[in-house]
Design a protein around this motif. Sequence first.
Motif, short mmCIF file in Angstrom:
data_model
loop_
_atom_site.label_atom_id
_atom_site.label_comp_id
_atom_site.label_asym_id
_atom_site.label_seq_id
_atom_site.Cartn_x
_atom_site.Cartn_y
_atom_site.Cartn_z
N TYR A 88 -0.47 0.27 -4.28
CA TYR A 88 -1.85 -0.05 -4.64
C TYR A 88 -2.78 0.11 -3.43
O TYR A 88 -2.46 -0.33 -2.33
CB TYR A 88 -1.93 -1.50 -5.11
N ARG A 89 -3.93 0.71 -3.67
CA ARG A 89 -4.95 0.79 -2.62
C ARG A 89 -6.32 0.61 -3.23
O ARG A 89 -6.56 1.06 -4.35
CB ARG A 89 -4.89 2.15 -1.91
N ARG A 90 -7.22 -0.05 -2.46
CA ARG A 90 -8.56 -0.25 -2.96
C ARG A 90 -9.30 1.08 -2.89
O ARG A 90 -9.72 1.51 -1.83
CB ARG A 90 -9.29 -1.30 -2.11
N MET A 97 2.22 6.00 -7.73
CA MET A 97 3.66 5.83 -7.47
C MET A 97 4.12 6.65 -6.29
O MET A 97 3.63 7.76 -6.06
CB MET A 97 4.47 6.23 -8.70
N GLN A 98 5.06 6.09 -5.57
CA GLN A 98 5.68 6.83 -4.48
C GLN A 98 7.20 6.75 -4.61
O GLN A 98 7.74 5.85 -5.26
CB GLN A 98 5.31 6.22 -3.12
N VAL A 99 7.86 7.72 -4.01
CA VAL A 99 9.30 7.59 -3.81
C VAL A 99 9.54 7.70 -2.31
O VAL A 99 9.25 8.72 -1.70
CB VAL A 99 10.09 8.69 -4.56
N GLU A 100 9.99 6.60 -1.74
CA GLU A 100 10.27 6.56 -0.31
C GLU A 100 11.69 7.07 -0.06
O GLU A 100 12.57 6.86 -0.90
CB GLU A 100 10.17 5.10 0.16
N GLY A 101 11.88 7.73 1.06
CA GLY A 101 13.24 8.12 1.43
C GLY A 101 13.52 7.70 2.87
O GLY A 101 12.61 7.71 3.70
N THR A 121 0.83 -1.21 0.00
CA THR A 121 0.00 0.00 0.00
C THR A 121 0.86 1.25 0.00
O THR A 121 0.37 2.36 -0.17
CB THR A 121 -0.90 0.03 1.24
N HIS A 122 2.15 1.08 0.24
CA HIS A 122 3.11 2.19 0.21
C HIS A 122 4.51 1.61 0.00
O HIS A 122 4.69 0.39 0.03
CB HIS A 122 3.03 3.05 1.48
N THR A 123 5.48 2.50 -0.24
CA THR A 123 6.84 2.01 -0.44
C THR A 123 7.59 1.91 0.90
O THR A 123 8.75 1.49 0.93
CB THR A 123 7.62 2.93 -1.41
N SER A 124 6.91 2.24 1.99
CA SER A 124 7.57 2.23 3.31
C SER A 124 8.15 0.87 3.72
O SER A 124 9.15 0.85 4.44
CB SER A 124 6.62 2.76 4.37
N PRO A 125 7.55 -0.27 3.32
CA PRO A 125 8.18 -1.54 3.72
C PRO A 125 9.65 -1.66 3.30
O PRO A 125 10.40 -2.39 3.93
CB PRO A 125 7.31 -2.61 3.03
N VAL A 126 10.04 -0.92 2.26
CA VAL A 126 11.45 -0.97 1.85
C VAL A 126 12.36 -0.39 2.94
O VAL A 126 13.52 -0.78 3.07
CB VAL A 126 11.66 -0.24 0.50
N GLN A 127 11.79 0.50 3.75
CA GLN A 127 12.55 1.02 4.92
C GLN A 127 12.99 -0.15 5.80
O GLN A 127 14.16 -0.29 6.15
CB GLN A 127 11.68 1.94 5.77
N ALA A 128 11.99 -0.99 6.17
CA ALA A 128 12.26 -2.10 7.09
C ALA A 128 13.22 -3.10 6.46
O ALA A 128 14.17 -3.56 7.09
CB ALA A 128 10.95 -2.79 7.45
N1 DAH Z 1 3.73 5.66 3.74
C1 DAH Z 1 2.98 6.86 3.83
C2 DAH Z 1 1.77 6.76 2.93
O1 DAH Z 1 1.71 5.92 2.11
C3 DAH Z 1 3.80 8.03 3.39
C4 DAH Z 1 4.89 8.31 4.36
C5 DAH Z 1 4.69 9.15 5.42
C6 DAH Z 1 6.13 7.75 4.18
C7 DAH Z 1 5.67 9.42 6.32
C8 DAH Z 1 7.14 8.00 5.08
C9 DAH Z 1 6.89 8.85 6.14
O2 DAH Z 1 8.35 7.48 4.96
O3 DAH Z 1 7.89 9.10 7.03
O4 DAH Z 1 0.91 7.55 3.00
#
Ligand code: DAH
Length: 333
Positions: A196-198, A210-214, A169-176
């Motif tokens: 992807y989100r419903r 699309m997202q770009v995670e940092g 649902t977000h690119t945040s799992p790549v953080q972990a």
């Molecule tokens: N994952 C969040 C979303 O999909 C966006 C997000 C928020 C990413 C804060 C982050 C963060 O890395 O620190 O809405």
Amino acid sequence: MENRLISIKNKAVEALLSIDQMTDLNNLKASFLGKKGEIAELMMGLKDLSNEEKPKVGKLINETKQVLEALFEEKKAQIEAKEIAIKLEKEAIDVTLPGIKKEIGTAHLLSQIVEDLEAFFIGLGYEVKEGPEIETDHYNFEMLNLEQGHPARAMQDSFYIDPNRLLRTHTSPVQARTMLQSEGKPIQIICPGKVYRRDDDDQTHSHQFMQVEGLVIGKDISMANLKGTLLAFIKHFFGKDREIRLRPSYFPFTEPSVEVDVFSEDGRWIEVLGAGMVHPNVLKMGGYNPDEVQGFAFGIGVERLGILKYAIDDIRQFYTNDLRFLKQFKGGR
Ligand code: DAH
């Protein structure tokens, strides 16, 4: 006999006039000059003649035969010439005709934006990482401090494949994932990708985007580093100073959390990303000691950036492959 020969000759001349195919010519030739043709038949008759007549008549027949052979030869040459002419005409290549132009495409606007972001962050020393689009509940939620039953999960209504796997649902799992791979070392990464989100698609919502995670982790990382980075990025992306504002917000994986809005040309604040300081629980689960290191993270909405920069009126434009839309953006590779 002489009359007979003349009439054969006339018959041949007349017949030759009416044909223009090689096969017809061969058939006709056989009927006059072949083994069972008219000339051969006359030759056969010679044996019944007296010794006196034989050479005379034989000579006459031979003369006619030669005339016929010449006529057939001439016709054959004519037909061959015509066939070659037809063939030449059919197979002619007109080198002066214009060629078929191959249209060269361009990178999709979303790819162009992502490439621009990558170039910018690589310039700041970041690495580009990727993660799977089919993600486990563990990485998509749990490792980000969103335990089972957490109300924030509902905000990201999801496409589940089975109880444990879903489209991220977000690119945040790549953080972990990156934290676990990095084994306590400093981190400075971005991760672009599809999420992807419903959602019911409309002007501002798309079930795929699309997202770009940092993610940056290290010693003495502060909110000031986050803000400075984001300001530099916005300035780079829009090519001029845009007003931005950081609004207090809530994400389970950051504390404190902010939402970043950019001032649009038509005078509205538009949210382009979420960010914050990495939550101590997330650091711990990733194998980092929150008493020793800190981190900031952000998640940029790529379509939102494009919409703002190019005044695009409908998010669905990115996904409907209308060339009239796509061809307006000829940058990139
Ligand atoms: N994952 C969040 C979303 O999909 C966006 C997000 C928020 C990413 C804060 C982050 C963060 O890395 O620190 O809405």
